[in-house]
Motif scaffolding. Sequence first.
Motif, PDB file in Angstrom:
ATOM      1  N   UNK A   1      15.652  28.195   0.739  1.00  0.00           N
ATOM      2  CA  UNK A   1      15.258  29.127  -0.307  1.00  0.00           C
ATOM      3  C   UNK A   1      14.265  30.157   0.221  1.00  0.00           C
ATOM      4  N   UNK A   2      13.277  29.646   0.948  1.00  0.00           N
ATOM      5  CA  UNK A   2      12.257  30.552   1.487  1.00  0.00           C
ATOM      6  C   UNK A   2      12.824  31.489   2.532  1.00  0.00           C
TER       7      UNK A   2
ATOM      8  N   UNK B   1       9.927  32.893  11.211  1.00  0.00           N
ATOM      9  CA  UNK B   1       9.050  31.778  11.542  1.00  0.00           C
ATOM     10  C   UNK B   1       7.596  32.181  11.495  1.00  0.00           C
TER      11      UNK B   1
ATOM     12  N   UNK C   1      15.857  32.492   2.777  1.00  0.00           N
ATOM     13  CA  UNK C   1      16.690  33.479   2.091  1.00  0.00           C
ATOM     14  C   UNK C   1      15.830  34.604   1.512  1.00  0.00           C
ATOM     15  N   UNK C   2      14.732  34.213   0.889  1.00  0.00           N
ATOM     16  CA  UNK C   2      13.849  35.230   0.310  1.00  0.00           C
ATOM     17  C   UNK C   2      13.281  36.131   1.390  1.00  0.00           C
TER      18      UNK C   2
ATOM     19  N   UNK D   1       6.629  31.986   7.896  1.00  0.00           N
ATOM     20  CA  UNK D   1       6.585  30.638   7.333  1.00  0.00           C
ATOM     21  C   UNK D   1       5.645  29.712   8.088  1.00  0.00           C
ATOM     22  N   UNK D   2       5.302  30.047   9.337  1.00  0.00           N
ATOM     23  CA  UNK D   2       4.386  29.210  10.081  1.00  0.00           C
ATOM     24  C   UNK D   2       5.010  27.932  10.595  1.00  0.00           C
ATOM     25  N   UNK D   3       6.328  27.825  10.481  1.00  0.00           N
ATOM     26  CA  UNK D   3       7.024  26.668  11.030  1.00  0.00           C
ATOM     27  C   UNK D   3       8.306  27.136  11.676  1.00  0.00           C
TER      28      UNK D   3
ATOM     29  N   UNK E   1      22.904  23.483  -4.194  1.00  0.00           N
ATOM     30  CA  UNK E   1      21.449  23.343  -4.207  1.00  0.00           C
ATOM     31  C   UNK E   1      20.918  23.672  -2.835  1.00  0.00           C
ATOM     32  N   UNK E   2      19.899  24.483  -2.824  1.00  0.00           N
ATOM     33  CA  UNK E   2      19.329  24.882  -1.548  1.00  0.00           C
ATOM     34  C   UNK E   2      18.065  24.084  -1.299  1.00  0.00           C
ATOM     35  N   UNK E   3      17.829  23.758  -0.045  1.00  0.00           N
ATOM     36  CA  UNK E   3      16.563  23.128   0.297  1.00  0.00           C
ATOM     37  C   UNK E   3      15.464  24.170   0.111  1.00  0.00           C
ATOM     38  N   UNK E   4      14.262  23.696   0.051  1.00  0.00           N
ATOM     39  CA  UNK E   4      13.147  24.614  -0.114  1.00  0.00           C
ATOM     40  C   UNK E   4      13.068  25.554   1.088  1.00  0.00           C
ATOM     41  N   UNK E   5      13.283  24.987   2.264  1.00  0.00           N
ATOM     42  CA  UNK E   5      13.236  25.832   3.462  1.00  0.00           C
ATOM     43  C   UNK E   5      14.277  26.940   3.369  1.00  0.00           C
TER      44      UNK E   5
END
Lengths: 269, 215, 215
Positions: C92-93, C110, C95-96, C113-115, C86-90
């Motif tokens: 996942x993003x 970054x 990776x995309x 994603x802004x973070x 299971x991947x964290x949402x972070x």
Amino acid sequence: MSENELMFGDASTAGSDEDWIAPASAETEDTALYLELDGWEGPLDLLLDLARRQKVDLRQISILSLVDQYLDYIERAEALKLEVAADYLVMAAWLAFLKSSMLLPKEEQEDPSPEELALKLQLRLQRLGAMRESAARLMARDRIGRDVFVRGAPEGLRIDRKTQWQCDMYALIQGYGQVKARTAPAIHMVRERPVMTLESALDRVSAMLGVTLDWVSLEEFLPPHAEPRLRKSAMASSFVAALELARMGKAEIAQDKVFGPMRLRRVVA
Amino acid sequence: MSGKPDDLQRAVEATLFASEEAMTVEAIAGHLGDADVSAVRAAVQALAEFYQNRGIELVERGKKWHFQTAADLAHLLRREREQVRRLSRAATEVLAIVAYHEPVSRAEIESIRGVQTAKGTLDVLMEAGWIKIAGRREVPGRPVIYATTPEFLQHFGLSSRRDLPGIDELRASGLLDPVDDAYDALTGVEEDRAVDEADDNQVDTASDDAGIDQA
Amino acid sequence: MSGKPDDLQRAVEATLFASEEAMTVEAIAGHLGDADVSAVRAAVQALAEFYQNRGIELVERGKKWHFQTAADLAHLLRREREQVRRLSRAATEVLAIVAYHEPVSRAEIESIRGVQTAKGTLDVLMEAGWIKIAGRREVPGRPVIYATTPEFLQHFGLSSRRDLPGIDELRASGLLDPVDDAYDALTGVEEDRAVDEADDNQVDTASDDAGIDQA
């Protein structure tokens, strides 16, 4: 902005939230919104979520009302005494500034213009939205180990490398020769060499000194026709003999400069 | 057997493929959410028939079914690849020592070589088929002793070990020249070079009158 | 495609079936003792066709071929134990973003994603074998850049990066371009934009309705 764009739906409708450990967006209620304070990954994430609540294409969101919502959210979070991370506050300050500039009369505006800033923010949100959407679609694909499976017990392919060693007769005997040569005892022979011992040098030098009272250079004490190696030995022995005679007070030594010729003279007792 | 497989067949096929173990018909049926056992049995039979003569086959072993590579293609699973490699210098030396001194223990090889011999070196020579273990020496520790093989003679074109050139022949061909011979040659002392290589403490420091140091 | 497979097909089938890893056509040919690559390629194609609609299928992922169960049977095969991390949402993003923008630096990730990206996020993806360091960008600071791996394609069932869902549309709409470029395109040099996107060879779909799923 152009009218006809691609539209991107809400990520939550694109499915596969299941891969996310912490679903970021609370679906509906404001109350839920507040409870999810830790659910956002930074201010941009929160903004994107708020923008999605406008239920329109991300390219048509109203930045002004988005700003209002964001500021409202932060205010209420603070009112609830929730700790708001610094980057959220920085974004709030920036948005407040953006909002006031957007409301100012055109002439007083600086560069970059608030329109430019607002449009860029919108573009950022679109890009983040697109990636979030893509991530969801990626996770929803048929994944190995979840949707499709590879063979449970593959036999496996093995390649056994068999080495064909090569060596020839010459290498073999050369190898043996090297071993023998390497380990053959090293024999050191010190060969008989013509030398003049210290005793004979002492005899020779003191005898010759007895003949004259003048200064005599050291070379003159050496056997005149000696071969070079004997001459070297004689030089060394005669030098030591000279020192010995000087020590005994039988001779004196003079040398005008370093490495200069050395002279010897008898000391008359 | 051709045409499209039915749904049950497809499910059975995928299940057996993904399974890490062979499965009984009952286990397959259970896995598929309690499918009808006799229907599953029929599907398994149909699949087994379908895969006949393909590169993979569905076989039954003790009531359990599993896919495997077709028996006649088993050689594909383990391929041998030959590569030709030159024997390393160390291995060549060890081989030569075994050939000249056999039977010889590892300790003896090391004492002749003057260096430690890696275990792998002897393994390589055994793998090449040129040396073999020829028993044990009846001394304390009973060390394994090595000797050359008929393949060794064959590879090197020797009819017997006696065909190996003797020490004198090696010397005559310069193969025994130690490295510092070159030095001796330069300094002009070649006429009576160490004839005796047996032991080294017979160095006779001939001249006693060499001393400068006796004052 | 029916009847008996020829010898090469059987060999290819057995090899791919037995292999623990996906294999390129070249690797298969090499394993089969340097079989003709184009003949192997034809055999692989024939097999892929043959297995269509069966319970297992032969698929190509990043030029490598492997057998896997048919996707529509997922519900039957999904085990109690989930084999997928299971991947964290972070994660996942990230990776995309790597997949759609590769190669891409951490700063670029970054900025989208802004973070800040936690160190562990990239590590998790690298550990999973889905992304790798793909060198450095030749700009000041020479930042490390990341790209996806063949395992990524394999895991997500993509034949190549061009199969990434919606990538053509994203490109066409400029959503893979940096904000500043997109801004310039929107405000000034709009008509030049399509030309600038040298790297996507797809026809300017320009479609208004290309929407992946409209809200």
